[in-house]
Design a protein around this motif. Structure first.
Motif, PDB file in Angstrom:
ATOM      1  N   ALA A  37      -3.812   0.482  -2.984  1.00  0.00           N
ATOM      2  CA  ALA A  37      -3.801  -0.674  -2.079  1.00  0.00           C
ATOM      3  C   ALA A  37      -2.765  -1.700  -2.517  1.00  0.00           C
ATOM      4  O   ALA A  37      -2.205  -2.424  -1.690  1.00  0.00           O
ATOM      5  N   TYR A  40      -4.709   6.878  -2.831  1.00  0.00           N
ATOM      6  CA  TYR A  40      -3.960   5.760  -2.295  1.00  0.00           C
ATOM      7  C   TYR A  40      -3.989   4.609  -3.286  1.00  0.00           C
ATOM      8  O   TYR A  40      -4.822   4.567  -4.205  1.00  0.00           O
ATOM      9  N   SER A  89       0.826  -1.213   0.000  1.00  0.00           N
ATOM     10  CA  SER A  89       0.000   0.000   0.000  1.00  0.00           C
ATOM     11  C   SER A  89       0.858   1.259   0.000  1.00  0.00           C
ATOM     12  O   SER A  89       1.852   1.350   0.727  1.00  0.00           O
ATOM     13  N   ASP A 143      -7.029   4.552  -5.900  1.00  0.00           N
ATOM     14  CA  ASP A 143      -8.354   5.015  -5.501  1.00  0.00           C
ATOM     15  C   ASP A 143      -8.272   6.426  -4.950  1.00  0.00           C
ATOM     16  O   ASP A 143      -7.252   6.824  -4.376  1.00  0.00           O
TER      17      ASP A 143
END
Lengths: 114, 113
Positions: free
Chosen positions: A50, A48, A31, A56
């Motif tokens: 993941a 961010y 992440s 996202d």
């Protein structure tokens, strides 16, 4: 290990100019994040990722784009800089280990848009 | 959306006194709550954290408590020292498998000798 490395450390842009902030981590974390820090506003999440191949939107994504180039690198792009984007930007990475998600931060990029 | 509120925004104490910073979170499914310390001009660094299956955790002069029912958690610093002066951020980890951390607005703690 260097941890999380951001470049540049300082940048001054004119309104309307574009630039890319670079971030790389050598901890093999899945992440990665981009935050901006403004006085009295704390750390606000811009985007961010993941894991490699996914990105996202966070709380304040407008005016930004990101690219998760590979597992190590996560870049933040300002296509047309505005004075409201004057801020300190932090990249971070983390990994979920036994329920703990410790985020490691880069040293920050102080961006001024004039 | 997910939100973390932090109070107070500034806190001034005398050396040796205790300091308490409080946070509330909105997502009842949040299950991990770290605290970060940011010294002037430096990057934030983790100082203590707590998981949702624990009510309290201590590490020397710092402790964190969690009340899941009320959705709030607090940082307690005892016997404060000038080097505790910094900005402290609470955070809550969102759910959905993304591990994203949502931070509070920060508390600027000043410890006066």
């Amino acid at each position: 290990n260097a941890g999380v490395t951001q470049t540049p450390k300082f940048q001054v842009l004119k309104t309307g100019q574009s630039m890319t902030l670079q971030c790389a981590q050598d901890m093999n974390h899945n992440s990665m994040y981009w935050y901006r820090q403004d006085p009295g506003m704390g750390l606000r999440l811009i985007y961010y990722s993941a894991s490699e191949g996914t990105t996202d939107k966070g709380e304040v994504p407008n005016g930004y784009n990101v690219s998760r180039l590979n597992k190590r690198e996560f870049s933040l792009r300002l296509e047309s800089a505005a004075p409201s984007q004057t801020s300190v930007y932090f990249c971070a990475s983390s990994e979920l280990v036994r329920g703990i998600t410790e985020a490691f931060f880069g040293q920050g990029t102080r961006l001024t848009v004039v | 959306g997910e939100n973390v509120e932090q109070h107070p925004s500034t806190l001034s104490v005398q050396e040796g006194d205790s300091a308490v910073i409080k946070c509330t979170y909105s997502d009842s499914a949040s299950n991990y709550f770290p605290w970060y310390k940011q010294e002037l001009g430096k990057r934030p660094q983790l100082i203590i954290d707590i998981r949702s299956n624990v009510g309290e955790k201590k590490d020397q002069r710092i402790a964190v408590t969690l009340n899941k029912t009320a959705k709030h958690f607090s940082l307690h610093i005892t016997e404060t020292q000038p080097e505790d002066s910094a900005v402290y951020f609470c955070a809550a980890r969102g759910t959905g498998g993304y591990n994203k951390l949502i931070f509070g607005a920060g508390t600027r703690l000043a410890v006066h000798p």
